[in-house]
Design an enzyme around this catalytic site. Structure first.
Site: not given
Ligand SMILES: [Mg+2]
Length: 408
Positions: A9, A104-105
């Site tokens: 993350d 974003d993961e």
């Molecule tokens: Mg994040």
């Protein structure tokens, strides 16, 4: 053999990209989201901003009151997608078993790679170092035997974290966290549990599955029983589908106001369209996914006769699908927007009825995407789509709202 799952993350992603692109912003409270003075929300904020109690999904006016000297920026979605793709490409070097779950993961399945790559913790260290060297971004990694626990582990170590939780440690690890950190346990669930005098993970674990189901409903009870044990309650999709592109966001607190759900759908539609354009993909089906407060899910889709040409179009279809599956009051914990039937834009477009029209629209959308990147401030058409309306009536006059949704 235990599985080895990484949850990766990026830290304060949108804000970190802004600080990277403009070093003068380093060390300052950076808030990415709607313009102050509008009804929008914070999409992401730097750790400096979090010291003022600002967090994603907070109304932007409230954030501005807490930190008037902060740097307020409108999201530059295409730039974030570009950086996201660079990071994902690095992750893909470690394993092809990569499942991106949001901008974003991602989850990486590194089961059985110890001999080839080394111990999981060392692999995670190398992965973090490579991403930092090649992109300048920091990320947090959680390592566990399933996705659910890996997700909680990465969250617990933020920022720049590296947390590994073995099967034997799972109970102790979870007991050290507030109940609210059990991923998927929202405000409403917490309230209900508090009524039953359950305020810690440890207390939650003392209840049998049957009792939890009778108290919290079938789906909720089954979820909580597994979650409290660090077993995977199946909150994340099993496999990435190869021929679909989607983005989803789990709200920090359940939402039942149409405005914030719409803003999330708008943000997700833009992410999806930007990914289609950057990857030279095209698609003709829009999917909407909702998870309600009680963990029940619904997915609905609509297929067009033509290829999708703009994020507005995806957004409008998502709103239409929302009307089919949402009564306007049930609290929603997750929304996802996706496209299915994705094919290469270079493939012949047999299904296209009006190819010229398609090319024209697509070129406009590409230009808008680039423009948004440059101008950052965009009252263009996007904002005007956000209005307080239900049903098919377009809003009157331009709505002043550049809001986006919470993920990073
Ligand atoms: Mg994040």
């Amino acid at each position: 053999m235990d599985r080895v799952i990484f949850h990766v993350d990026l830290d304060a992603f949108y804000a970190s990209v802004e600080q990277l692109d403009n070093p003068a912003l380093k060390g300052r409270p950076v808030i990415v989201g709607a313009r102050p003075g509008t009804r929008g929300v914070v999409s992401a904020c730097s750790y400096e901003a979090r010291r003022y109690g600002i967090h994603s999904a907070m109304p932007i006016t409230q954030a501005h009151r807490r930190c008037p000297h902060g740097v307020y920026l409108i999201p530059r979605m295409e730039r974030y997608v570009e950086m996201s793709e660079r990071v994902m490409a690095i992750l893909a070097d470690f394993t092809p078993a990569l499942q991106q779950i949001s901008i974003d993961e991602a989850f990486l399945d590194l089961t059985g790679t110890r001999r080839l790559l080394g111990a999981p913790r060392e692999v995670a260290g190398r992965l973090k170092a490579r991403v930092r060297e090649e992109t300048g971004l920091a990320l947090s990694v959680g390592i566990a035997a399933n996705k659910y626990l890996a997700k909680i582990a990465s969250d617990s170590g933020k920022p720049d974290g590296l947390v590994q939780v073995s099967g034997e440690q799972a109970a102790d690890f979870l007991d050290g966290l507030p109940l609210a950190k059990l991923w998927g346990v929202g405000e409403k669930t917490l309230e209900r549990l508090a009524e039953l005098n359950i305020t810690t993970v440890h207390e939650l674990r003392s209840f049998s599955e049957d009792i939890l189901c009778s108290m919290m409903g079938e789906a909720g009870g089954r979820f909580l029983y597994r979650a409290a044990r660090g077993q995977d309650p199946g909150i994340f999709p099993a496999e990435a589908k190869s021929r679909s592109i989607s983005s989803e966001v789990t709200f920090e607190t359940d939402r039942k106001d149409e405005g914030s759900i719409r803003r999330a759908l708008l943000d997700l539609s833009q992410q999806v369209m930007a990914r289609l354009i950057r990857g030279r993909w095209q698609a003709n089906t829009v999917t909407l996914k909702l998870r309600y407060w009680d963990f029940s899910n619904t997915t609905v889709q609509k297929t067009m006769k033509h290829w999708l040409t703009s994020s507005d179009e995806i957004y409008r279809m998502a709103i239409e699908l929302l009307g089919e599956r949402w009564d306007g009051s049930t609290p929603v914990r997750l929304v996802g927007v996706g496209t299915a039937n994705v094919v290469s834009a270079d493939e012949p477009r047999q299904r296209e009825l009006f190819p010229d029209e398609y090319d024209k629209k697509r070129k406009v959308e590409e230009a808008v995407t680039r423009l948004r990147e440059k101008m950052a401030d965009l009252p263009l058409t996007r904002a005007s789509l956000l209005g307080k309306r239900r049903g098919g009536q377009p809003p009157r006059g331009p709505a002043k709202d550049g809001g986006a949704s919470p993920t990073p």
